[in-house]
Design a protein around this motif. Sequence first.
Motif, PDB file in Angstrom:
ATOM      1  N   HIS A  86       0.829  -1.219   0.000  1.00 27.82           N
ATOM      2  CA  HIS A  86       0.000   0.000   0.000  1.00 27.82           C
ATOM      3  C   HIS A  86       0.855   1.258   0.000  1.00 27.82           C
ATOM      4  CE1 HIS A  86      -3.368  -2.664   0.962  1.00 27.82           C
ATOM      5  NE2 HIS A  86      -4.180  -1.655   0.720  1.00 27.82           N
ATOM      6  N   TRP A  87       1.932   1.253   0.782  1.00 27.44           N
ATOM      7  CA  TRP A  87       2.795   2.433   0.798  1.00 27.44           C
ATOM      8  C   TRP A  87       3.392   2.677  -0.584  1.00 27.44           C
ATOM      9  CZ3 TRP A  87       6.219   2.587   5.871  1.00 27.44           C
ATOM     10  CH2 TRP A  87       5.386   2.780   6.981  1.00 27.44           C
ATOM     11  N   GLU A  88       3.794   1.599  -1.273  1.00 29.85           N
ATOM     12  CA  GLU A  88       4.346   1.812  -2.619  1.00 29.85           C
ATOM     13  C   GLU A  88       3.278   2.308  -3.575  1.00 29.85           C
ATOM     14  OE1 GLU A  88       6.538  -0.494  -6.264  1.00 29.85           O
ATOM     15  OE2 GLU A  88       7.321  -0.793  -4.248  1.00 29.85           O
ATOM     16  N   ILE A  89       2.076   1.768  -3.503  1.00 26.29           N
ATOM     17  CA  ILE A  89       0.984   2.281  -4.333  1.00 26.29           C
ATOM     18  C   ILE A  89       0.849   3.788  -4.137  1.00 26.29           C
ATOM     19  CG2 ILE A  89      -1.549   2.322  -4.567  1.00 26.29           C
ATOM     20  CD1 ILE A  89      -1.467  -0.726  -3.915  1.00 26.29           C
ATOM     21  N   ALA A  90       1.027   4.233  -2.896  1.00 24.04           N
ATOM     22  CA  ALA A  90       0.872   5.650  -2.554  1.00 24.04           C
ATOM     23  C   ALA A  90       2.167   6.446  -2.698  1.00 24.04           C
ATOM     24  CB  ALA A  90       0.338   5.782  -1.131  1.00 24.04           C
ATOM     25  N   GLY A  91       3.224   5.807  -3.258  1.00 22.85           N
ATOM     26  CA  GLY A  91       4.416   6.577  -3.613  1.00 22.85           C
ATOM     27  C   GLY A  91       5.605   6.501  -2.686  1.00 22.85           C
ATOM     28  N   LEU A  92       5.629   5.530  -1.774  1.00 24.49           N
ATOM     29  CA  LEU A  92       6.772   5.377  -0.868  1.00 24.49           C
ATOM     30  C   LEU A  92       7.515   4.080  -1.168  1.00 24.49           C
ATOM     31  CD1 LEU A  92       5.779   6.420   2.776  1.00 24.49           C
ATOM     32  CD2 LEU A  92       7.174   7.678   1.126  1.00 24.49           C
ATOM     33  N   VAL A 213       2.884   1.218  11.878  1.00 26.65           N
ATOM     34  CA  VAL A 213       3.855   2.295  12.009  1.00 26.65           C
ATOM     35  C   VAL A 213       3.447   3.407  11.046  1.00 26.65           C
ATOM     36  CG1 VAL A 213       5.765   0.831  12.730  1.00 26.65           C
ATOM     37  CG2 VAL A 213       5.346   1.159  10.303  1.00 26.65           C
ATOM     38  N   SER A 214       3.893   4.601  11.318  1.00 26.39           N
ATOM     39  CA  SER A 214       3.560   5.723  10.441  1.00 26.39           C
ATOM     40  C   SER A 214       4.422   5.680   9.183  1.00 26.39           C
ATOM     41  CB  SER A 214       3.790   7.051  11.170  1.00 26.39           C
ATOM     42  OG  SER A 214       2.872   7.195  12.231  1.00 26.39           O
ATOM     43  N   PRO A 215       3.892   6.153   8.058  1.00 21.59           N
ATOM     44  CA  PRO A 215       4.688   6.202   6.832  1.00 21.59           C
ATOM     45  C   PRO A 215       5.988   6.972   7.042  1.00 21.59           C
ATOM     46  CG  PRO A 215       2.386   6.639   6.343  1.00 21.59           C
ATOM     47  CD  PRO A 215       2.506   6.619   7.842  1.00 21.59           C
ATOM     48  N   THR A 216       7.002   6.589   6.279  1.00 19.15           N
ATOM     49  CA  THR A 216       8.334   7.182   6.438  1.00 19.15           C
ATOM     50  C   THR A 216       8.458   8.536   5.752  1.00 19.15           C
ATOM     51  OG1 THR A 216       9.053   5.902   4.515  1.00 19.15           O
ATOM     52  CG2 THR A 216       9.468   4.952   6.698  1.00 19.15           C
ATOM     53  N   GLY A 217       7.442   8.957   5.056  1.00 17.47           N
ATOM     54  CA  GLY A 217       7.450  10.253   4.384  1.00 17.47           C
ATOM     55  C   GLY A 217       6.050  10.585   3.901  1.00 17.47           C
ATOM     56  N   LYS A 218       5.943  11.634   3.125  1.00 17.25           N
ATOM     57  CA  LYS A 218       4.643  12.027   2.596  1.00 17.25           C
ATOM     58  C   LYS A 218       4.212  11.062   1.491  1.00 17.25           C
ATOM     59  CE  LYS A 218       3.874  16.839   3.715  1.00 17.25           C
ATOM     60  NZ  LYS A 218       3.271  18.095   3.184  1.00 17.25           N
ATOM     61  N   THR A 219       2.929  10.724   1.508  1.00 17.52           N
ATOM     62  CA  THR A 219       2.376   9.823   0.507  1.00 17.52           C
ATOM     63  C   THR A 219       1.379  10.566  -0.375  1.00 17.52           C
ATOM     64  OG1 THR A 219       0.422   9.109   1.752  1.00 17.52           O
ATOM     65  CG2 THR A 219       2.513   7.986   2.243  1.00 17.52           C
ATOM     66  N   VAL A 378       6.932  10.645  -4.262  1.00 10.18           N
ATOM     67  CA  VAL A 378       8.393  10.518  -4.200  1.00 10.18           C
ATOM     68  C   VAL A 378       8.904   9.596  -5.298  1.00 10.18           C
ATOM     69  CG1 VAL A 378      10.336   9.776  -2.758  1.00 10.18           C
ATOM     70  CG2 VAL A 378       8.393  10.950  -1.715  1.00 10.18           C
ATOM     71  N   ILE A 379       8.232   8.476  -5.517  1.00  8.88           N
ATOM     72  CA  ILE A 379       8.609   7.555  -6.587  1.00  8.88           C
ATOM     73  C   ILE A 379       7.398   7.279  -7.462  1.00  8.88           C
ATOM     74  CG2 ILE A 379      10.439   6.447  -5.241  1.00  8.88           C
ATOM     75  CD1 ILE A 379       8.452   4.036  -4.932  1.00  8.88           C
ATOM     76  N   GLY A 380       7.642   6.679  -8.604  1.00 11.39           N
ATOM     77  CA  GLY A 380       6.564   6.331  -9.520  1.00 11.39           C
ATOM     78  C   GLY A 380       6.544   7.240 -10.741  1.00 11.39           C
ATOM     79  N   GLU A 381       6.160   6.677 -11.873  1.00  9.19           N
ATOM     80  CA  GLU A 381       6.042   7.426 -13.116  1.00  9.19           C
ATOM     81  C   GLU A 381       4.578   7.434 -13.549  1.00  9.19           C
ATOM     82  OE1 GLU A 381       8.653   5.959 -16.105  1.00  9.19           O
ATOM     83  OE2 GLU A 381      10.451   6.110 -14.839  1.00  9.19           O
ATOM     84  N   SER A 382       4.030   8.597 -13.700  1.00 11.26           N
ATOM     85  CA  SER A 382       2.621   8.725 -14.085  1.00 11.26           C
ATOM     86  C   SER A 382       2.402   8.240 -15.515  1.00 11.26           C
ATOM     87  CB  SER A 382       2.181  10.186 -13.970  1.00 11.26           C
ATOM     88  OG  SER A 382       0.881  10.360 -14.504  1.00 11.26           O
ATOM     89  N   PHE A 383       1.298   7.533 -15.712  1.00 10.41           N
ATOM     90  CA  PHE A 383       0.904   7.152 -17.072  1.00 10.41           C
ATOM     91  C   PHE A 383      -0.363   7.905 -17.502  1.00 10.41           C
ATOM     92  CE2 PHE A 383      -0.142   3.597 -14.115  1.00 10.41           C
ATOM     93  CZ  PHE A 383      -1.529   3.710 -14.061  1.00 10.41           C
ATOM     94  N   PHE A 384      -0.658   8.986 -16.812  1.00 11.71           N
ATOM     95  CA  PHE A 384      -1.871   9.751 -17.112  1.00 11.71           C
ATOM     96  C   PHE A 384      -1.876  10.275 -18.556  1.00 11.71           C
ATOM     97  CE2 PHE A 384      -4.236  13.971 -16.498  1.00 11.71           C
ATOM     98  CZ  PHE A 384      -5.448  13.396 -16.790  1.00 11.71           C
ATOM     99  N   GLN A 385      -0.721  10.736 -19.037  1.00 14.78           N
ATOM    100  CA  GLN A 385      -0.675  11.315 -20.387  1.00 14.78           C
ATOM    101  C   GLN A 385      -1.019  10.264 -21.449  1.00 14.78           C
ATOM    102  OE1 GLN A 385      -0.430  14.582 -20.896  1.00 14.78           O
ATOM    103  NE2 GLN A 385      -0.309  14.795 -18.671  1.00 14.78           N
TER     104      GLN A 385
END
Length: 390
Positions: A86-92, A213-219, A378-385
């Motif tokens: 879930h954290w990776e889905i949300a960008g961590l 535990v709390s996320p390690t950064g902003k999601t 923080v991570i991830g490449e958007s495929f919106f375009q």
Amino acid sequence: MNRVVLIVLDSLGIGAMPDAENYGDAGADTLGHIAASKTDFSIPNLIKMGLGNIDGVSNIAKEENPAGSFGRLGERSKGKDTITGHWEIAGLLTEVPFQTFPDGFPKEFMKEFEAAIGRETLGNYAASGTEIIEKLGPEHEKTGRPIIYTSADSVFQIAVNTAVIPLEELYQICETARKMLIGDLQVGRVIARPYILENGKRIRTSDRKDYAVSPTGKTLLDHVKDSGKKVYAIGKISDIFNGQGVTTSVHTDSNQDGITKTIEALRLDFSGLIFTNLVDFDSKYGHRRDPIGYGRCIEEFDRRLPEILEAMKEEDVLILCADHGNDPVHSGWDHTREYVPVLLYGKTIKSGMNLGTRKAYADIGATIAEMLSANPTVIGESFFQLLKKI
């Protein structure tokens, strides 16, 4: 975009990742093995969306003109647990897996924990939740000693009969464990696992509660909230993110309840993210190694998918995905390291687009952030375009 509806079909993996062997999961294929096991498997709405068109998906029919766009996501993070997914889905990115305790927690810690809660405990080993309450339930009910168990995931689980230890006391015990499991003993989640005894059967209730535990950064959740939009969390989403970035949290009793509450949220008027986890796939069928039950559960979701689509507003976008695998024909009872599907549908985006195999679950979060004009993850490449209609 006004709103994105992200539904996690908990544990619905679609085939082993290249590094699955390192996790003991070579050959895992949650969806493929379910479809092969259940000869009357019928999911016409998911097929229409394009599920069978995803790279590597086996035993599912392809759709000539998919109503949705589709793709396959690999996991960059190390691990195969709920929080990591879930954290990776949300960008961590989780580069160091959460600590696990396959041989149980240290005796010294358990003594300190028992002193803190004023009760001795039972168990303290890796086990299936349903099996351990059957094995140790009678002794727990006789002595009042809570049942402690773990798994291949980073969890400290506490099971009690709520007629023996009241629910609020169970939650207090979990809060104590959460505070004590720090440093080298930190686990991803402490989980309350209440059950009842009914007609001689031990039945786990929907009052489960996760202390993460709390996320390690902003999601993604933080970015959407910071943009002034709502983050409407349904099911265990708020627990997984320890409330961080959530503006509204709704408890659910089952997949069906989660679907109903997602539809109710869709009928409200707000901008932002509806983020739902449907846990029954994982907890009731994946961990219990029940491919037929898992198949029926997918069919139940499929039957209600048209209700979700009908409730969507003109500019809403629906995204379906998973957070890991849990192959019900695999050995053991734990999660499996797999690719996960992504299916997208909305009147404002393209249909029939094959996104191929993406490198990270985080591409979902990056895409949603762009859709909702929030700060990038923080991570991830958007495929919106790739999905935008010209």
